[in-house]
Write a protein that holds these residues in place. Sequence first.
Motif, PDB file in Angstrom:
ATOM      1  N   PHE A 199       0.834  -1.200   0.000  1.00 42.42           N
ATOM      2  CA  PHE A 199       0.000   0.000   0.000  1.00 42.42           C
ATOM      3  C   PHE A 199       0.873   1.257   0.000  1.00 42.42           C
ATOM      4  O   PHE A 199       0.619   2.217  -0.740  1.00 42.42           O
ATOM      5  N   ILE A 200       1.911   1.266   0.823  1.00 39.44           N
ATOM      6  CA  ILE A 200       2.839   2.405   0.880  1.00 39.44           C
ATOM      7  C   ILE A 200       3.461   2.660  -0.483  1.00 39.44           C
ATOM      8  O   ILE A 200       3.540   3.805  -0.951  1.00 39.44           O
ATOM      9  N   ASP A 201       3.901   1.601  -1.160  1.00 38.77           N
ATOM     10  CA  ASP A 201       4.559   1.768  -2.459  1.00 38.77           C
ATOM     11  C   ASP A 201       3.594   2.288  -3.526  1.00 38.77           C
ATOM     12  O   ASP A 201       3.968   3.132  -4.353  1.00 38.77           O
ATOM     13  N   VAL A 202       2.354   1.826  -3.510  1.00 40.09           N
ATOM     14  CA  VAL A 202       1.365   2.294  -4.490  1.00 40.09           C
ATOM     15  C   VAL A 202       1.071   3.779  -4.274  1.00 40.09           C
ATOM     16  O   VAL A 202       1.042   4.566  -5.225  1.00 40.09           O
ATOM     17  N   ILE A 203       0.863   4.170  -3.023  1.00 39.33           N
ATOM     18  CA  ILE A 203       0.573   5.580  -2.731  1.00 39.33           C
ATOM     19  C   ILE A 203       1.782   6.453  -3.043  1.00 39.33           C
ATOM     20  O   ILE A 203       1.653   7.557  -3.578  1.00 39.33           O
ATOM     21  N   ASP A 204       2.962   5.952  -2.732  1.00 44.49           N
ATOM     22  CA  ASP A 204       4.191   6.693  -3.025  1.00 44.49           C
ATOM     23  C   ASP A 204       4.324   6.955  -4.521  1.00 44.49           C
ATOM     24  O   ASP A 204       4.643   8.078  -4.947  1.00 44.49           O
ATOM     25  N   GLU A 205       4.084   5.950  -5.335  1.00 40.99           N
ATOM     26  CA  GLU A 205       4.152   6.130  -6.792  1.00 40.99           C
ATOM     27  C   GLU A 205       3.057   7.066  -7.287  1.00 40.99           C
ATOM     28  O   GLU A 205       3.267   7.851  -8.219  1.00 40.99           O
ATOM     29  N   ALA A 206       1.897   7.010  -6.646  1.00 42.72           N
ATOM     30  CA  ALA A 206       0.781   7.852  -7.081  1.00 42.72           C
ATOM     31  C   ALA A 206       1.058   9.326  -6.855  1.00 42.72           C
ATOM     32  O   ALA A 206       0.512  10.177  -7.569  1.00 42.72           O
ATOM     33  N   LEU A 207       1.898   9.655  -5.877  1.00 41.23           N
ATOM     34  CA  LEU A 207       2.199  11.060  -5.590  1.00 41.23           C
ATOM     35  C   LEU A 207       2.838  11.764  -6.778  1.00 41.23           C
ATOM     36  O   LEU A 207       2.787  12.993  -6.876  1.00 41.23           O
ATOM     37  N   ASP A 208       3.443  11.009  -7.681  1.00 43.45           N
ATOM     38  CA  ASP A 208       4.094  11.609  -8.856  1.00 43.45           C
ATOM     39  C   ASP A 208       3.207  11.583 -10.104  1.00 43.45           C
ATOM     40  O   ASP A 208       3.646  12.009 -11.186  1.00 43.45           O
ATOM     41  N   LEU A 209       1.976  11.094  -9.971  1.00 47.61           N
ATOM     42  CA  LEU A 209       1.093  11.024 -11.129  1.00 47.61           C
ATOM     43  C   LEU A 209       0.526  12.406 -11.466  1.00 47.61           C
ATOM     44  O   LEU A 209       0.091  13.143 -10.577  1.00 47.61           O
ATOM     45  N   PRO A 210       0.513  12.777 -12.746  1.00 50.83           N
ATOM     46  CA  PRO A 210       0.007  14.108 -13.131  1.00 50.83           C
ATOM     47  C   PRO A 210      -1.492  14.274 -12.884  1.00 50.83           C
ATOM     48  O   PRO A 210      -1.968  15.394 -12.726  1.00 50.83           O
ATOM     49  N   GLY A 211      -2.255  13.187 -12.849  1.00 48.52           N
ATOM     50  CA  GLY A 211      -3.696  13.307 -12.677  1.00 48.52           C
ATOM     51  C   GLY A 211      -4.143  13.456 -11.238  1.00 48.52           C
ATOM     52  O   GLY A 211      -5.351  13.554 -10.958  1.00 48.52           O
ATOM     53  N   LEU A 212      -3.208  13.496 -10.295  1.00 51.45           N
ATOM     54  CA  LEU A 212      -3.551  13.600  -8.884  1.00 51.45           C
ATOM     55  C   LEU A 212      -3.800  15.061  -8.518  1.00 51.45           C
ATOM     56  O   LEU A 212      -2.916  15.903  -8.670  1.00 51.45           O
ATOM     57  N   SER A 213      -4.995  15.368  -8.043  1.00 48.95           N
ATOM     58  CA  SER A 213      -5.308  16.737  -7.651  1.00 48.95           C
ATOM     59  C   SER A 213      -4.521  17.119  -6.401  1.00 48.95           C
ATOM     60  O   SER A 213      -4.056  16.247  -5.652  1.00 48.95           O
ATOM     61  N   SER A 214      -4.382  18.424  -6.149  1.00 50.30           N
ATOM     62  CA  SER A 214      -3.648  18.869  -4.969  1.00 50.30           C
ATOM     63  C   SER A 214      -4.340  18.400  -3.690  1.00 50.30           C
ATOM     64  O   SER A 214      -3.677  18.042  -2.709  1.00 50.30           O
ATOM     65  N   ARG A 215      -5.672  18.376  -3.703  1.00 51.19           N
ATOM     66  CA  ARG A 215      -6.422  17.922  -2.530  1.00 51.19           C
ATOM     67  C   ARG A 215      -6.143  16.456  -2.251  1.00 51.19           C
ATOM     68  O   ARG A 215      -5.853  16.071  -1.118  1.00 51.19           O
ATOM     69  N   LEU A 216      -6.182  15.628  -3.306  1.00 54.59           N
ATOM     70  CA  LEU A 216      -5.940  14.203  -3.137  1.00 54.59           C
ATOM     71  C   LEU A 216      -4.482  13.935  -2.797  1.00 54.59           C
ATOM     72  O   LEU A 216      -4.159  13.018  -2.035  1.00 54.59           O
ATOM     73  N   ARG A 217      -3.612  14.740  -3.340  1.00 57.89           N
ATOM     74  CA  ARG A 217      -2.183  14.578  -3.050  1.00 57.89           C
ATOM     75  C   ARG A 217      -1.913  14.816  -1.572  1.00 57.89           C
ATOM     76  O   ARG A 217      -1.140  14.103  -0.945  1.00 57.89           O
ATOM     77  N   ARG A 218      -2.547  15.849  -0.999  1.00 53.07           N
ATOM     78  CA  ARG A 218      -2.370  16.121   0.427  1.00 53.07           C
ATOM     79  C   ARG A 218      -2.866  14.951   1.276  1.00 53.07           C
ATOM     80  O   ARG A 218      -2.251  14.582   2.272  1.00 53.07           O
ATOM     81  N   LYS A 219      -4.000  14.364   0.876  1.00 53.92           N
ATOM     82  CA  LYS A 219      -4.521  13.207   1.604  1.00 53.92           C
ATOM     83  C   LYS A 219      -3.560  12.030   1.513  1.00 53.92           C
ATOM     84  O   LYS A 219      -3.309  11.337   2.501  1.00 53.92           O
ATOM     85  N   CYS A 220      -3.035  11.791   0.323  1.00 60.16           N
ATOM     86  CA  CYS A 220      -2.089  10.685   0.136  1.00 60.16           C
ATOM     87  C   CYS A 220      -0.855  10.874   1.015  1.00 60.16           C
ATOM     88  O   CYS A 220      -0.398   9.936   1.676  1.00 60.16           O
ATOM     89  N   LEU A 221      -0.320  12.074   1.005  1.00 57.78           N
ATOM     90  CA  LEU A 221       0.883  12.335   1.787  1.00 57.78           C
ATOM     91  C   LEU A 221       0.610  12.176   3.280  1.00 57.78           C
ATOM     92  O   LEU A 221       1.415  11.610   4.020  1.00 57.78           O
ATOM     93  N   SER A 222      -0.537  12.671   3.724  1.00 52.24           N
ATOM     94  CA  SER A 222      -0.886  12.567   5.138  1.00 52.24           C
ATOM     95  C   SER A 222      -0.979  11.111   5.582  1.00 52.24           C
ATOM     96  O   SER A 222      -0.402  10.704   6.601  1.00 52.24           O
ATOM     97  N   VAL A 223      -1.706  10.301   4.802  1.00 50.66           N
ATOM     98  CA  VAL A 223      -1.854   8.890   5.143  1.00 50.66           C
ATOM     99  C   VAL A 223      -0.515   8.168   5.026  1.00 50.66           C
ATOM    100  O   VAL A 223      -0.186   7.304   5.848  1.00 50.66           O
ATOM    101  N   LEU A 224       0.267   8.512   4.011  1.00 54.32           N
ATOM    102  CA  LEU A 224       1.561   7.869   3.817  1.00 54.32           C
ATOM    103  C   LEU A 224       2.470   8.120   5.025  1.00 54.32           C
ATOM    104  O   LEU A 224       3.122   7.195   5.534  1.00 54.32           O
ATOM    105  N   CYS A 225       2.510   9.375   5.501  1.00 56.74           N
ATOM    106  CA  CYS A 225       3.335   9.697   6.665  1.00 56.74           C
ATOM    107  C   CYS A 225       2.884   8.910   7.886  1.00 56.74           C
ATOM    108  O   CYS A 225       3.706   8.383   8.651  1.00 56.74           O
ATOM    109  N   LYS A 226       1.564   8.792   8.064  1.00 56.54           N
ATOM    110  CA  LYS A 226       1.044   8.118   9.249  1.00 56.54           C
ATOM    111  C   LYS A 226       1.306   6.622   9.218  1.00 56.54           C
ATOM    112  O   LYS A 226       1.741   6.038  10.214  1.00 56.54           O
ATOM    113  N   ILE A 227       1.043   5.997   8.084  1.00 57.47           N
ATOM    114  CA  ILE A 227       1.229   4.550   8.026  1.00 57.47           C
ATOM    115  C   ILE A 227       2.718   4.194   8.049  1.00 57.47           C
ATOM    116  O   ILE A 227       3.116   3.201   8.665  1.00 57.47           O
ATOM    117  N   CYS A 228       3.567   5.027   7.435  1.00 52.77           N
ATOM    118  CA  CYS A 228       5.015   4.769   7.500  1.00 52.77           C
ATOM    119  C   CYS A 228       5.516   4.912   8.932  1.00 52.77           C
ATOM    120  O   CYS A 228       6.319   4.106   9.408  1.00 52.77           O
TER     121      CYS A 228
END
Length: 419
Positions: free
Chosen positions: A72-101
């Motif tokens: 899950f961490i690796d999928v979210i990490d790769e998604a952070l570099d995707l051009p289709g990720l909105s800034s709102r969704l990117r913030r959510k991804c980063l927040s969850v990634l920091c917490k689960i890591c």
Amino acid sequence: MMDSPSIGSQDESVYPTPNSSILLDFDGSVCKRLITHDFSQHEVVPLIEAIFSSQDEVKMIGYLRGDDAQTFIDVIDEALDLPGLSSRLRRKCLSVLCKICGRQALLPRSLQIPLCYDRSDTPLYQGGYADVWKGEHRGRPVAVKALRVYSTSDFDKITSRFCKEVVTWKTLHHPNVLPLLGVTMGKNHFAMASEWMVNGNINEFIRANRDTNRFELLKGVVRGLIYMHGQAMIHGDLKGANILIDKNYHARLADFGLLTVVSDPTNPTTSGSSAKGGTTRWMSPELLDPDQFGIKDSRATKESDCYALGMVVYEVLSGRAPFTPLKDIIVMRKVIEGDRPERPDGPEGTWFTDDLWRTLNLCWEAQRGSRPGIGVVLECLERVSGIWKPTPPQVCEDVEMDEDDWDLTTVSDSSGTVS
């Protein structure tokens, strides 16, 4: 009904994973698709959106352990570099990634690199809380900073904080911020690799290049800090020694975020030479004495970064650390009582216009709520640099300084200085 842990919970009990025989009382099917790679590339962003839109899916994240959590961490990490990720969704991804890591003491595989320096050698520099080596990664020279851990009593807490901070650092991309190349983490060992900065830190660079445009370097510093604040990240240890100059002569902010790892009172890596992990003469009064200013949480803030930025401007333009040649214990008392650096006179004073000096004193306001936004400092530097062409001052070379005043977190050799 079984209660599930929330993301960021400190409960370290073992919970069932999606592959467990224990029956869960919620679905989590989208999360299961991610960790089993049951998706095509164009589905990644919609799947992530679906996960953060469902309480069941967020619950499922809280149950991930081991290989499932790593996937899950690796999928979210790769998604952070995707051009289709909105800034709102990117913030959510980063927040969850920091917490689960942080909770699982795991890092994205993209950050993990093999040991790229010889630990049996003597470090090029030994600072208050870390040792620095010059290493090599993929044929390139790198600076390797290894945190010094003296005890394992709080190892889990240190690991959690470390994982959170390096994940955040990895996501920063700005020409005035030092990029993270990778991390080596093992038993009682935390090391970060970054590009080797051949031009040293900003203090060393201006000593060797006295005719350089210091205002341009400082504007780069402020732009990097504005970017960091825009990413909801505080530097926390801003000073000249932590500002490096790259091969293109751009200022790069370094050594940020790690204070949340090293300054915790229970953390045995905390340096005794600095107050709460920062460097005394750059620290704002509320960090030096929180009680006097009615502050319960003494962590660094945007306002304390602003105060430190004012000291950096003073440091770079005057050619000396703030409050030279006073000892740290005297500086602490003077700052808390309201004293600030005196306006330089003579040749070095020509850098400090009335406009600039007023702005610096705003940065140094005792009450943090009275300090300006960082953008005000950039606007002032733009004005001053456009009208003023001062003669470079002579840097004082024979001032008695404390051991940690200039190079608490840097290392020098014949080929360069790095943080």
